[in-house]
Motif scaffolding. Structure first.
Motif, PDB file in Angstrom:
ATOM      1  N   ILE A 319       0.403  -1.228  -0.134  1.00 19.00           N
ATOM      2  CA  ILE A 319       0.064   0.715   0.081  1.00 19.00           C
ATOM      3  C   ILE A 319       1.198   1.518   0.173  1.00 19.00           C
ATOM      4  N   ARG A 320       0.834   2.080  -1.126  1.00 20.79           N
ATOM      5  CA  ARG A 320       1.295   2.944  -1.267  1.00 20.79           C
ATOM      6  C   ARG A 320       0.786   4.059  -0.002  1.00 20.79           C
ATOM      7  N   LEU A 321       1.824   5.234   0.681  1.00 18.60           N
ATOM      8  CA  LEU A 321       0.262   6.267   0.952  1.00 18.60           C
ATOM      9  C   LEU A 321       0.837   7.193  -0.041  1.00 18.60           C
ATOM     10  N   PHE A 322      -0.523   8.024   0.615  1.00 19.30           N
ATOM     11  CA  PHE A 322      -0.885   9.891  -0.660  1.00 19.30           C
ATOM     12  C   PHE A 322      -0.062   9.958  -1.162  1.00 19.30           C
ATOM     13  N   ASP A 323       0.129   9.295  -2.748  1.00 23.00           N
ATOM     14  CA  ASP A 323       1.202  10.949  -3.223  1.00 23.00           C
ATOM     15  C   ASP A 323       0.521  11.539  -3.768  1.00 23.00           C
ATOM     16  N   VAL A 324       0.113  12.670  -3.212  1.00 25.91           N
ATOM     17  CA  VAL A 324      -0.696  13.684  -3.265  1.00 25.91           C
ATOM     18  C   VAL A 324      -0.456  14.981  -4.367  1.00 25.91           C
ATOM     19  N   TRP A 343       5.256  20.730  -4.102  1.00 23.41           N
ATOM     20  CA  TRP A 343       4.986  19.909  -2.017  1.00 23.41           C
ATOM     21  C   TRP A 343       4.120  18.873  -2.814  1.00 23.41           C
ATOM     22  N   ARG A 344       4.256  17.283  -3.055  1.00 21.11           N
ATOM     23  CA  ARG A 344       3.996  16.490  -4.107  1.00 21.11           C
ATOM     24  C   ARG A 344       4.540  15.898  -2.053  1.00 21.11           C
ATOM     25  N   GLY A 345       3.926  13.936  -2.750  1.00 27.21           N
ATOM     26  CA  GLY A 345       4.228  12.873  -1.921  1.00 27.21           C
ATOM     27  C   GLY A 345       4.700  12.628  -0.174  1.00 27.21           C
ATOM     28  N   ILE A 416      10.525   2.441   0.487  1.00 29.05           N
ATOM     29  CA  ILE A 416      10.532   3.615   0.171  1.00 29.05           C
ATOM     30  C   ILE A 416      10.570   3.649  -1.439  1.00 29.05           C
ATOM     31  N   MET A 417       9.709   4.278  -2.240  1.00 30.76           N
ATOM     32  CA  MET A 417       9.773   4.238  -3.898  1.00 30.76           C
ATOM     33  C   MET A 417      11.489   5.206  -3.929  1.00 30.76           C
ATOM     34  N   ILE A 418      11.613   3.884  -4.651  1.00 35.06           N
ATOM     35  CA  ILE A 418      12.828   5.512  -5.675  1.00 35.06           C
ATOM     36  C   ILE A 418      12.590   5.606  -6.982  1.00 35.06           C
ATOM     37  N   GLU A 419      12.789   6.985  -6.974  1.00 33.85           N
ATOM     38  CA  GLU A 419      11.747   7.468  -8.022  1.00 33.85           C
ATOM     39  C   GLU A 419      11.668   9.285  -8.180  1.00 33.85           C
ATOM     40  N   VAL A 420      13.275   9.268  -7.735  1.00 36.60           N
ATOM     41  CA  VAL A 420      13.654  10.505  -7.899  1.00 36.60           C
ATOM     42  C   VAL A 420      15.087  10.219  -7.911  1.00 36.60           C
ATOM     43  N   ASN A 442       8.290   5.711 -13.668  1.00 36.67           N
ATOM     44  CA  ASN A 442       7.506   6.590 -14.064  1.00 36.67           C
ATOM     45  C   ASN A 442       8.076   8.119 -13.909  1.00 36.67           C
ATOM     46  N   ASP A 443       8.618   7.825 -13.177  1.00 36.65           N
ATOM     47  CA  ASP A 443       8.324   9.589 -11.655  1.00 36.65           C
ATOM     48  C   ASP A 443      10.522   9.760 -12.123  1.00 36.65           C
ATOM     49  N   LEU A 444      10.882   8.361 -12.447  1.00 35.38           N
ATOM     50  CA  LEU A 444      12.623   8.786 -12.460  1.00 35.38           C
ATOM     51  C   LEU A 444      12.448   8.807 -13.563  1.00 35.38           C
ATOM     52  N   ASP A 452       9.008  16.343 -18.807  1.00 35.34           N
ATOM     53  CA  ASP A 452       7.565  16.542 -17.864  1.00 35.34           C
ATOM     54  C   ASP A 452       6.529  15.306 -18.090  1.00 35.34           C
ATOM     55  N   ARG A 453       6.051  14.064 -17.782  1.00 36.22           N
ATOM     56  CA  ARG A 453       5.756  13.139 -17.755  1.00 36.22           C
ATOM     57  C   ARG A 453       4.459  13.388 -19.028  1.00 36.22           C
ATOM     58  N   GLY A 454       3.637  13.924 -18.737  1.00 36.12           N
ATOM     59  CA  GLY A 454       2.103  14.242 -18.702  1.00 36.12           C
ATOM     60  C   GLY A 454       2.497  15.620 -20.140  1.00 36.12           C
TER      61      GLY A 454
HETATM   62 MG    MG Z   1       5.505   8.349  -8.936  1.00 39.38          MG
END
Ligand code: MG
Ligand code: PEP
Length: 557
Positions: A319-324, A343-345, A416-420, A442-444, A452-454
């Motif tokens: 379960i990943r905590l809120f990544d808002v 201000w993310r994750g 932890i996510m390794i995405e940075v 995706n973020d990495l 920008d991924r989008g």
């Molecule tokens: Mg991500």
């Protein structure tokens, strides 16, 4: 560009939210009362929405919402809207539009800087009230199997449309790892992204074929074309049905075991995950609990969601905590110049104490009921201090729950996510703090390549298989092995054939992906030996461009 492969044939459903035209419309005398009621009801709903939002917010945001409430319930505005409906006999939407615009004009004329800044807020209130007052009128008729064509769409809206019968998606914006595309893959909806002008070009079309695999939308097709695609659909359906790969054990040809798991966000995705043989949920995104723009879930509702997932899943559930934040917007998200760098994750979670504690409590409670099955994953870690703070908070909460006599799974793994890139570069230090790593490619990719991924404008530069991304992954893998912690990949790279081959070849045997990618990845991996995959991976890591890597794959025998 394909966001999720497959072919669909169906009616066209174009949704262009931003194009609402409010026109001066006169109403008959006998409908005045119903328009007055619709206005009163829209105001009441809007104020309730704001009330809901105001709970759990910091003071600054709460005071902005408080001002919105004052404006929405302003007596003068109310009188004018009512008069406009009763006396001028304007429809409710135009009455709201007219009165709010007059108000905005007055603010503009005042020349005050402060008032100017308020205009956008007032326009938002105006548009929301109009939306709410027309809600019943606008209930969309959705034909089963429709192809939805939008500029962009939130994951929650996409799931809602899916439940109502939408079977394919075309988005003007977004890239292959934008959030809606990931959900489309997960629901097995053919989808194309970065379609640029599809909303405009399709606006008067009735039927279409979406060949998402080839990134093609054919509007109002001729019979011959239609027949050709119908045949192709039947062929594909047969192919999927006869696949016995899913029943085979997950071992490479030389006997190395691997695990393929599913990334999901909604309970609706569980079926496909099961059907395609996922060994548990490698990534449970939880942001949808906060979406809907307006709605937010109480702790009891969160409990219910986790319970629903766990009761229907065999194997681990990460379960990943809120990544808002970033593209995963919700009511907590402020306007930022660079939301992906903002201000993310975990950054938001550490500031939003109540939101963080609420989610952790809910997860710890459910983990107590399913011992050994739940793992907690923290998003967007970029510094060692962040994970230390998270650990302190979890320890505190566990002892609170024990004091409340609730059962807590004490050995729940924390990862932890390794995405940075900074996290990948510091993986040797971070590995000493946690039980596992999950690499979010995706973020990495986005942060490593500064793409920008989008953003459809630069989507060709978004290359998940880029050598720089793969080098960071290799570095992370090494740190995990040296520190004897588990490692998996949950970004879309794991669901890509080149990516999966290269990751397994590096030694990463735990891959989590959108359910629809599971069969093809399994087919590839069980037909190769680990030795073969390792050689491929080594060759890939010495490439200098993504094109070279693709060339290697295409000529791999
Ligand atoms: Mg991500
Ligand atoms: C990622 O970044 O790779 C990931 C899995 O998380 P998300 O796509 O939700 O940002």
């Amino acid at each position: 560009m394909s966001g999720s492969n497959g072919i669909a044939i169906g009616s066209v459903l174009v949704l262009d939210k931003k194009k609402r035209k409010v026109q001066p419309k006169k109403i008959k005398s006998d409908t005045i009362l119903s328009h007055l009621k619709r206005y009163a009801k829209s105001k009441e709903k809007f104020l309730n929405e704001l009330d809901d939002l105001t709970e759990n917010l910091d003071n600054k945001t709460a005071s902005i919402l408080e001002t919105q409430k004052h404006i929405a319930s302003d007596i003068e505005i109310e009188k004018r809207v009512n008069t406009s409906i009763e006396v001028d006999q304007y429809s409710v939407d135009f009455a709201i539009y007219k009165v709010f615009n007059e108000f905005i004009e007055r603010l503009k004329e005042s020349g005050s800087e402060l008032f100017q800044q308020r205009i956008i807020d007032i326009e938002n209130i105006r548009d929301r009230l109009i939306d709410l007052s027309c809600e019943d009128e606008q209930k969309l008729e959705i034909e089963k199997g429709a192809i939805l064509i939008v500029k962009e769409i939130s994951p929650t809206d996409l799931v809602t449309f899916y439940e109502k019968g939408v079977k394919a998606l075309v988005m003007d914006k977004g890239g292959v790892t934008s959030h809606a595309a990931i959900i489309a893959q997960s629901l097995n909806l053919p989808c194309i992204v970065s379609a640029k002008e599809a909303v405009n070009t399709a606006s008067s079309s009735k039927h279409a074929i979406l060949d998402a695999t080839n990134g093609e939308l054919i509007l109002d097709p001729e019979k011959q074309t239609l027949d050709k695609f119908k045949k192709e659909i039947r062929r594909l359906q047969k192919e999927t049905k006869t696949k016995d790969i899913l029943k085979k054990p997950s071992f490479t040809k030389d006997g190395i075991e691997f695990h393929l798991r599913a990334n999901i966000e909604f309970t609706q995705e569980l079926n496909l995950a099961k059907e395609f043989g996922a060994e548990g949920i490698g990534l449970l995104r939880t942001e949808a609990l906060l979406y809907g723009g307006i709605t937010k879930k109480s702790e009891a509702e969160q409990d219910k969601f986790y319970e629903e997932i766990l009761s229907q899943t065999e194997g681990p559930v990460v379960i990943r905590l809120f990544d808002v934040g970033g593209d995963k917007l919700n009511f907590h998200t402020p306007d930022e110049d660079n939301p992906f760098l903002g201000w993310r994750g975990i950054r938001m979670l550490l500031d939003e104490e109540e939101m963080f504690r609420g989610q952790l409590r809910s997860i710890l409670k459910v983990a107590g009921k399913y011992p050994g099955q739940v793992k907690i994953l923290v998003p967007m870690i970029s510094m060692v201090e962040e994970i230390r703070l998270v650990k302190e908070k979890i320890a505190q909460l566990k002892s609170d729950l024990v004091n409340e006599k609730l059962t807590v799974d004490d050995s729940i793994p924390l990862g932890i996510m390794i995405e940075v890139p900074s996290a990948a570069l510091l993986a040797d230090h971070l590995a000493k703090e946690v039980d596992f790593f999950s690499i979010g490619t995706n973020d990495l990719t986005q942060y490593t390549l500064a793409v920008d991924r989008g953003n459809e404008q630069i989507c060709t530069l978004y290359q998940q298989n880029h050598p720089s991304v793969l080098k960071l992954i290799k570095m992370t893998y090494k740190a995990a092995k040296e520190n004897k912690i588990e490692i998996s990949v949950c970004g879309e790279l794991a669901g890509d054939e080149i990516g999966a081959a290269c990751l397994l070849g590096m030694g990463i045997t735990d891959l989590s992906m959108s359910p629809s990618h599971l069969p093809k990845v399994k087919e590839l991996l069980i037909n190769r030996s680990f030795e073969d995959l390792s050689r491929f991976s080594k060759a890939v890591l010495s490439c200098s461009t993504t094109a070279e890597i693709k060339h290697l794959y295409n000529n791999w025998d």
